[in-house]
Design an enzyme around this catalytic site. Structure first.
Site, short mmCIF file in Angstrom:
data_model
loop_
_atom_site.label_atom_id
_atom_site.label_comp_id
_atom_site.label_asym_id
_atom_site.label_seq_id
_atom_site.Cartn_x
_atom_site.Cartn_y
_atom_site.Cartn_z
CB SER A 162 -3.61 -0.43 -2.40
OG SER A 162 -5.02 -0.55 -2.41
CG ASP A 407 -9.75 2.38 3.75
OD1 ASP A 407 -10.44 1.48 3.23
OD2 ASP A 407 -8.57 2.61 3.40
CG HIS A 410 -6.80 -0.08 1.89
ND1 HIS A 410 -7.58 0.95 1.38
CD2 HIS A 410 -6.01 -0.50 0.88
CE1 HIS A 410 -7.25 1.15 0.11
NE2 HIS A 410 -6.31 0.28 -0.22
#
Length: 428
Positions: A162, A407, A410
């Site tokens: 990702s 998070d 990311h």
């Protein structure tokens, strides 16, 4: 000739001194490799004459003490970017409010909601205005027109997890504004996403392969990391999609770091979860990367395909590491770490050494996009609580619990991955 006691002839002394110096040089380089100070240090530009540089350049400490808001100062000591003697790992982040991002979540329709921090309620925007400034050379600003011409009639594919998907989205967003709506298209599937610039007969693609090698979590992601099994010797299922691509950009790191041990399997998944062996994560990574390297060497023609490898994207989970003992992971961080050479626990030097060792023995040339050191400083660039969880934007209640929901893996877009692509652009 009789040699006086306690003395050596000058020629013999010269040989001894040369041998000692050479041994010292090798020892120093080995030590650097072990400590990570030279391993994967990429050359990025040519140095000017050292004497000229010393006469006009301020010291690193003086540069760091200068105001980062001096946007109008042009460092004439810097040279243009080229594959020369300058390392992209040596530099600092400089704040430049006058330099607007090349896209936004409003101007680019291809961003996942997960990374659209401003749209998801992030109150500050300073993270958008930091530029990576190398010590001895200038990183060129991304030029979409030049990129599209370089890609005319070609395929560029990002392959990985990702984080690599975010780099792909960043790249697409950086070029798509130059293309009229009727001359571009986007097709997405679970494993392959393709942006097409029709006028240029070019594609910018992303292929999902978080381990590069095959695993039982490639299709439908298995949330329980203890149930994931990696087929460390198998890559054909994924690699068949890479044949015929002109520029390949790979990454793999975070998914290997989910625990100390990884269930690894040789052969097929015919027996389900039977027959796996639990290996140390670094050992499994080495085997998997060798499988990838063997496929590259045995399949690709370096005259037809350029290969890049994006190094580790760091995570920022421990605020105490950057001396914010009252912080919660990367939550509420609004500036980069200023400490030069900062390195936290979110980047594993052992993995860097594995990558350097495996790639260093490959037949096909691989260019590193060494984004690790420059990204280490960007504790402010993560999506934090301005993101999704299980497909939904975090609620206010969830945002109030950053210990669980922030998070710090990311990155916001626009943001740090744009600099990764600025580096890729410079190499292209």
């Amino acid at each position: 000739m009789k040699i006086p006691k306690g003395r050596l002839p000058l020629s013999l002394m010269a040989v001894v001194i040369s041998a000692v110096a050479f041994t010292g040089l090798i020892f120093t380089e080995d030590l650097r490799a072990l400590t990570g100070t030279s391993i994967l240090k990429l050359t990025a530009c040519c140095r000017k004459d050292d004497a000229v540089a010393r006469s006009s350049k301020v010291s690193s400490e003086e540069r760091d003490n200068m105001s980062v808001l001096d946007d109008d100062i042009v460092d004439e000591d810097k040279t243009g970017f080229s594959a020369g003697e300058c390392s992209v790992t040596e530099g600092r982040w400089v704040f430049n409010r006058s330099q607007e991002p090349l896209y936004s979540h409003q101007s680019c329709p291809y961003l996942d909601r997960q990374v659209q921090c401003m749209r998801n309620g992030r109150p500050d925007d300073s993270y958008l205005y930091w530029a990576w400034e190398m010590d001895d050379c200038a990183l060129p600003r991304f030029n979409a027109t030049v990129v599209l011409e370089k890609l005319r009639g070609k395929r560029l594919m990002f392959v990985g997890d990702s984080l690599q998907r975010a780099q792909w989205q960043s790249f697409v967003c950086l070029v798509q504004a130059q293309i009229p709506p009727e001359h571009k298209s986007m097709n997405r599937s679970r494993s392959l996403c393709v942006f097409r610039a029709k006028e240029y007969n070019a594609t910018i693609e992303f292929y999902w392969a978080p381990f590069l090698v095959e695993s039982n979590t490639d299709g439908h992601v298995i949330a329980d990391t203890g149930k994931r099994i990696i087929r460390v010797d198998s890559i054909t299922k994924h690699a068949r999609h890479w044949i015929g691509v002109d520029v390949l950009v790979f990454n793999t790191y975070v998914w290997w770091m989910s625990g100390q041990r990884i269930k690894s399997l040789w052969g097929s998944f015919a027996n389900g979860e039977e027959g796996f062996e639990e290996l140390d994560a670094v050992v499994a990574y080495r085997i998997g990367l060798k499988t990838w390297a063997n496929w590259i060497d045995s399949t690709l023609n370096p005259n037809d395909t350029r290969v890049f490898f994006t190094t580790m994207s760091p995570t920022h989970m421990r605020s105490s590491e950057w001396h914010n003992r009252n912080g919660i992971k990367c939550y509420n961080e609004t500036e980069p770490v200023r400490e030069r050479g900062y390195w936290g626990s979110g980047s594993d030097r052992r993995i860097m050494q594995v990558v350097a060792g495996v790639v260093g023995r490959m037949r096909v040339p691989v260019t590193f996009l060494n984004i690790t050191q420059l990204s280490e400083h960007r504790i402010d660039g993560h999506t934090s609580v301005y993101t999704e969880f299980q497909g939904k934007i975090l609620s206010e209640e969830q945002k109030a619990n950053p210990l669980r929901y922030a998070d710090c893996i990311h990155w916001c877009l626009p943001g740090v991955p744009d600099t990764w692509n600025q580096l890729l652009y410079a190499y292209l």
